[in-house]
Design a protein around this motif. Structure first.
Motif, PDB file in Angstrom:
ATOM      1  N   ASP A  92       1.378  -7.286  -6.169  1.00 26.33           N
ATOM      2  CA  ASP A  92       2.058  -7.140  -4.892  1.00 26.33           C
ATOM      3  C   ASP A  92       2.606  -8.507  -4.513  1.00 26.33           C
ATOM      4  O   ASP A  92       1.847  -9.447  -4.275  1.00 26.33           O
ATOM      5  N   LYS A  93       3.904  -8.643  -4.441  1.00 29.42           N
ATOM      6  CA  LYS A  93       4.521  -9.946  -4.212  1.00 29.42           C
ATOM      7  C   LYS A  93       4.189 -10.520  -2.838  1.00 29.42           C
ATOM      8  O   LYS A  93       4.211 -11.732  -2.636  1.00 29.42           O
ATOM      9  N   GLU A  94       3.891  -9.639  -1.887  1.00 29.16           N
ATOM     10  CA  GLU A  94       3.670 -10.089  -0.522  1.00 29.16           C
ATOM     11  C   GLU A  94       2.210 -10.370  -0.201  1.00 29.16           C
ATOM     12  O   GLU A  94       1.895 -11.345   0.480  1.00 29.16           O
ATOM     13  N   ASN A  95       1.316  -9.521  -0.699  1.00 32.57           N
ATOM     14  CA  ASN A  95      -0.076  -9.626  -0.260  1.00 32.57           C
ATOM     15  C   ASN A  95      -1.027  -9.058  -1.303  1.00 32.57           C
ATOM     16  O   ASN A  95      -1.035  -7.851  -1.532  1.00 32.57           O
ATOM     17  N   PRO A  96      -1.880  -9.902  -1.930  1.00 29.91           N
ATOM     18  CA  PRO A  96      -2.829  -9.380  -2.916  1.00 29.91           C
ATOM     19  C   PRO A  96      -3.831  -8.413  -2.306  1.00 29.91           C
ATOM     20  O   PRO A  96      -4.371  -7.554  -3.012  1.00 29.91           O
ATOM     21  N   ASN A  97      -4.064  -8.501  -0.992  1.00 33.74           N
ATOM     22  CA  ASN A  97      -5.043  -7.629  -0.341  1.00 33.74           C
ATOM     23  C   ASN A  97      -4.613  -6.176  -0.290  1.00 33.74           C
ATOM     24  O   ASN A  97      -5.405  -5.299   0.064  1.00 33.74           O
ATOM     25  N   ASN A  98      -3.348  -5.900  -0.635  1.00 33.43           N
ATOM     26  CA  ASN A  98      -2.903  -4.507  -0.718  1.00 33.43           C
ATOM     27  C   ASN A  98      -3.415  -3.828  -1.985  1.00 33.43           C
ATOM     28  O   ASN A  98      -3.350  -2.612  -2.106  1.00 33.43           O
ATOM     29  N   LEU A  99      -3.932  -4.623  -2.935  1.00 33.99           N
ATOM     30  CA  LEU A  99      -4.384  -4.096  -4.209  1.00 33.99           C
ATOM     31  C   LEU A  99      -5.880  -3.820  -4.200  1.00 33.99           C
ATOM     32  O   LEU A  99      -6.672  -4.611  -3.668  1.00 33.99           O
ATOM     33  N   TYR A 100      -6.274  -2.709  -4.833  1.00 29.21           N
ATOM     34  CA  TYR A 100      -7.681  -2.347  -4.997  1.00 29.21           C
ATOM     35  C   TYR A 100      -7.919  -1.982  -6.459  1.00 29.21           C
ATOM     36  O   TYR A 100      -7.049  -1.415  -7.113  1.00 29.21           O
ATOM     37  N   ILE A 101      -9.108  -2.268  -6.941  1.00 30.44           N
ATOM     38  CA  ILE A 101      -9.490  -1.775  -8.256  1.00 30.44           C
ATOM     39  C   ILE A 101     -10.618  -0.759  -8.091  1.00 30.44           C
ATOM     40  O   ILE A 101     -11.455  -0.881  -7.193  1.00 30.44           O
ATOM     41  N   PHE A 102     -10.615   0.258  -8.957  1.00 30.64           N
ATOM     42  CA  PHE A 102     -11.601   1.336  -8.922  1.00 30.64           C
ATOM     43  C   PHE A 102     -12.359   1.366 -10.242  1.00 30.64           C
ATOM     44  O   PHE A 102     -11.752   1.344 -11.307  1.00 30.64           O
ATOM     45  N   PHE A 103     -13.677   1.449 -10.147  1.00 31.42           N
ATOM     46  CA  PHE A 103     -14.537   1.409 -11.327  1.00 31.42           C
ATOM     47  C   PHE A 103     -14.964   2.818 -11.723  1.00 31.42           C
ATOM     48  O   PHE A 103     -16.058   3.280 -11.368  1.00 31.42           O
ATOM     49  N   ALA A 104     -14.142   3.522 -12.445  1.00 33.72           N
ATOM     50  CA  ALA A 104     -14.499   4.852 -12.959  1.00 33.72           C
ATOM     51  C   ALA A 104     -13.419   5.330 -13.907  1.00 33.72           C
ATOM     52  O   ALA A 104     -12.234   5.061 -13.688  1.00 33.72           O
ATOM     53  N   ALA A 105     -13.832   6.056 -14.939  1.00 30.51           N
ATOM     54  CA  ALA A 105     -12.853   6.664 -15.827  1.00 30.51           C
ATOM     55  C   ALA A 105     -12.163   7.840 -15.140  1.00 30.51           C
ATOM     56  O   ALA A 105     -10.988   8.111 -15.381  1.00 30.51           O
ATOM     57  N   LYS A 106     -12.915   8.520 -14.280  1.00 27.38           N
ATOM     58  CA  LYS A 106     -12.373   9.638 -13.507  1.00 27.38           C
ATOM     59  C   LYS A 106     -12.734   9.419 -12.046  1.00 27.38           C
ATOM     60  O   LYS A 106     -13.728   9.952 -11.553  1.00 27.38           O
ATOM     61  N   LYS A 110     -16.474   8.960  -4.326  1.00 27.93           N
ATOM     62  CA  LYS A 110     -17.631   8.074  -4.342  1.00 27.93           C
ATOM     63  C   LYS A 110     -17.442   6.857  -5.250  1.00 27.93           C
ATOM     64  O   LYS A 110     -18.361   6.048  -5.401  1.00 27.93           O
ATOM     65  N   THR A 111     -16.284   6.747  -5.849  1.00 27.41           N
ATOM     66  CA  THR A 111     -16.039   5.670  -6.797  1.00 27.41           C
ATOM     67  C   THR A 111     -16.077   4.301  -6.118  1.00 27.41           C
ATOM     68  O   THR A 111     -15.480   4.110  -5.058  1.00 27.41           O
ATOM     69  N   GLU A 112     -16.770   3.361  -6.726  1.00 24.83           N
ATOM     70  CA  GLU A 112     -16.804   2.003  -6.185  1.00 24.83           C
ATOM     71  C   GLU A 112     -15.445   1.355  -6.344  1.00 24.83           C
ATOM     72  O   GLU A 112     -14.798   1.474  -7.376  1.00 24.83           O
ATOM     73  N   ARG A 113     -15.017   0.657  -5.291  1.00 26.58           N
ATOM     74  CA  ARG A 113     -13.745  -0.037  -5.338  1.00 26.58           C
ATOM     75  C   ARG A 113     -13.906  -1.443  -4.775  1.00 26.58           C
ATOM     76  O   ARG A 113     -14.823  -1.727  -4.005  1.00 26.58           O
ATOM     77  N   ARG A 114     -13.026  -2.343  -5.196  1.00 31.79           N
ATOM     78  CA  ARG A 114     -13.033  -3.726  -4.737  1.00 31.79           C
ATOM     79  C   ARG A 114     -11.608  -4.130  -4.368  1.00 31.79           C
ATOM     80  O   ARG A 114     -10.654  -3.809  -5.083  1.00 31.79           O
ATOM     81  N   ARG A 115     -11.493  -4.869  -3.282  1.00 35.15           N
ATOM     82  CA  ARG A 115     -10.181  -5.378  -2.867  1.00 35.15           C
ATOM     83  C   ARG A 115      -9.827  -6.627  -3.675  1.00 35.15           C
ATOM     84  O   ARG A 115     -10.678  -7.471  -3.942  1.00 35.15           O
ATOM     85  N   VAL A 116      -8.563  -6.737  -4.045  1.00 37.02           N
ATOM     86  CA  VAL A 116      -8.076  -7.939  -4.722  1.00 37.02           C
ATOM     87  C   VAL A 116      -7.845  -9.025  -3.683  1.00 37.02           C
ATOM     88  O   VAL A 116      -7.233  -8.786  -2.640  1.00 37.02           O
ATOM     89  N   ILE A 117      -8.346 -10.234  -3.949  1.00 38.39           N
ATOM     90  CA  ILE A 117      -8.246 -11.323  -2.977  1.00 38.39           C
ATOM     91  C   ILE A 117      -7.331 -12.457  -3.439  1.00 38.39           C
ATOM     92  O   ILE A 117      -6.966 -13.323  -2.633  1.00 38.39           O
ATOM     93  N   ALA A 118      -6.967 -12.485  -4.699  1.00 33.91           N
ATOM     94  CA  ALA A 118      -6.044 -13.502  -5.203  1.00 33.91           C
ATOM     95  C   ALA A 118      -5.391 -12.993  -6.479  1.00 33.91           C
ATOM     96  O   ALA A 118      -5.942 -12.133  -7.171  1.00 33.91           O
ATOM     97  N   MET A 119      -4.225 -13.528  -6.797  1.00 32.43           N
ATOM     98  CA  MET A 119      -3.504 -13.089  -7.978  1.00 32.43           C
ATOM     99  C   MET A 119      -2.567 -14.181  -8.452  1.00 32.43           C
ATOM    100  O   MET A 119      -2.122 -15.026  -7.675  1.00 32.43           O
ATOM    101  N   GLN A 120      -2.255 -14.176  -9.744  1.00 33.94           N
ATOM    102  CA  GLN A 120      -1.310 -15.140 -10.293  1.00 33.94           C
ATOM    103  C   GLN A 120      -0.645 -14.569 -11.526  1.00 33.94           C
ATOM    104  O   GLN A 120      -1.312 -14.235 -12.507  1.00 33.94           O
ATOM    105  N   ALA A 121       0.669 -14.461 -11.489  1.00 33.43           N
ATOM    106  CA  ALA A 121       1.440 -14.051 -12.656  1.00 33.43           C
ATOM    107  C   ALA A 121       1.740 -15.276 -13.506  1.00 33.43           C
ATOM    108  O   ALA A 121       1.803 -16.407 -12.996  1.00 33.43           O
ATOM    109  N   PHE A 122       1.947 -15.056 -14.794  1.00 29.09           N
ATOM    110  CA  PHE A 122       2.360 -16.164 -15.649  1.00 29.09           C
ATOM    111  C   PHE A 122       3.704 -16.679 -15.153  1.00 29.09           C
ATOM    112  O   PHE A 122       4.587 -15.888 -14.809  1.00 29.09           O
TER     113      PHE A 122
END
Length: 279
Positions: A92-106, A110-122
């Motif tokens: 997300d070019k504007e705000n990494p906090n808009n991104l979430y990751i989810f820990f589950a194949a399906k 109830k799936t655990e999720r974590r908010r993204v707090i920082a990011m860096q593209a090459f």
């Protein structure tokens, strides 16, 4: 450049996963992103691939990446307790906090999720994202938490002395769609096996053949590629080497049935380690 992998809208199945987030998947230019979608009959992703079980070792290093603002879906590979590797076009070019990751194949409600707090593209991505080769489409993200959920672990990179050769079979995974025409099925982790058709597609990228019916497609952006091979002790292991980017230039109809380009992540290991220390 061909499609960038992401998903499409139909929240019947994924509503429980979203939990109030207005989610979907990415689709700029023509890269591997797609709006978050669901097929009420049989949700899936990688076209003609196989479901990955929640308890499978294959599922324990791959996470679903969702943008709560743009409703875009991508895939990512764990590289540390707070870090994952994905495609630069999934950020997300504007705000990494808009991104979430989810820990589950399906994923479900109830799936655990974590908010993204920082990011860096090459750095090359900003300059070369509209090019057909050497785009630098790789990025490191940092998410909340100091430890991974139970059973999850970082990928193990392919040893430096192993060359990637034409004709080699590689396992690819992602949370993308199951049908390039209907654009449905994003949100379930699947895998398939593809063949390396050109290990020297560019100085930083490798081309895989997906003309045999099974393919990576929208929503699979940022997902991993592995080789399943013996380690120095003779034990079979999954070794990570690549990040899904976009379709080959000959996929003019954007149907995910020609070739798919992966960034060779092995070439970026020093940069990846530096970003993990800086973010």
């Amino acid at each position: 450049m061909g499609w960038i992998m992401r998903g499409s809208k139909n929240f019947a199945i994924l509503a429980g996963v979203l939990l109030g987030l207005n989610l979907s998947a990415c689709t700029p230019a023509k890269q591997f992103q797609i709006k978050y979608s669901a097929d009420e009959g049989n949700p899936s992703n990688i076209i003609a691939g196989n479901d990955v079980a929640n308890n499978s070792s294959l599922s324990k290093s791959v996470v679903l990446l969702i943008n709560s603002f743009t409703q875009e879906v991508c895939s990512a590979s764990l590289i540390g307790n707070q870090y994952a590797l994905t495609a630069a076009h999934c950020l997300d070019k504007e705000n990494p906090n808009n991104l979430y990751i989810f820990f589950a194949a399906k994923p479900n409600g109830k799936t655990e999720r974590r908010r993204v707090i920082a990011m860096q593209a090459f750095p090359y991505w900003a300059l070369r994202q509209s090019e057909d080769i050497n785009t630098g489409d790789i990025a490191v993200i940092k998410f909340e938490g100091i430890a991974l959920p139970k059973g999850y672990k970082a990928v193990e990179f392919l040893p430096e002395d192993q060359k990637i050769l034409k004709g080699a079979k590689t396992i690819v995974l992602g949370y993308g769609i199951k049908n390039a025409q209907t654009q449905v099925g994003a949100g379930v982790l699947r895998y398939t096996t593809l063949t390396v058709s050109n290990p020297n597609y560019s100085s930083t990228e490798i081309l895989l053949d997906q003309s045999k019916g099974s393919s990576v497609c929208h929503g699979d952006s940022g997902g991993p590629a592995y080789f399943y091979m013996k380690d120095s002790h003779g034990q079979l292991k999954y070794y990570f080497w690549g990040v899904a980017n976009h379709s080959s230039v000959d996929d003019v109809d954007n149907n995910c049935n020609k070739g798919v380009v992966y960034t060779n992540a092995l070439l970026y290991q020093t940069w990846i380690q530096n970003m993990m220390a800086e973010l």
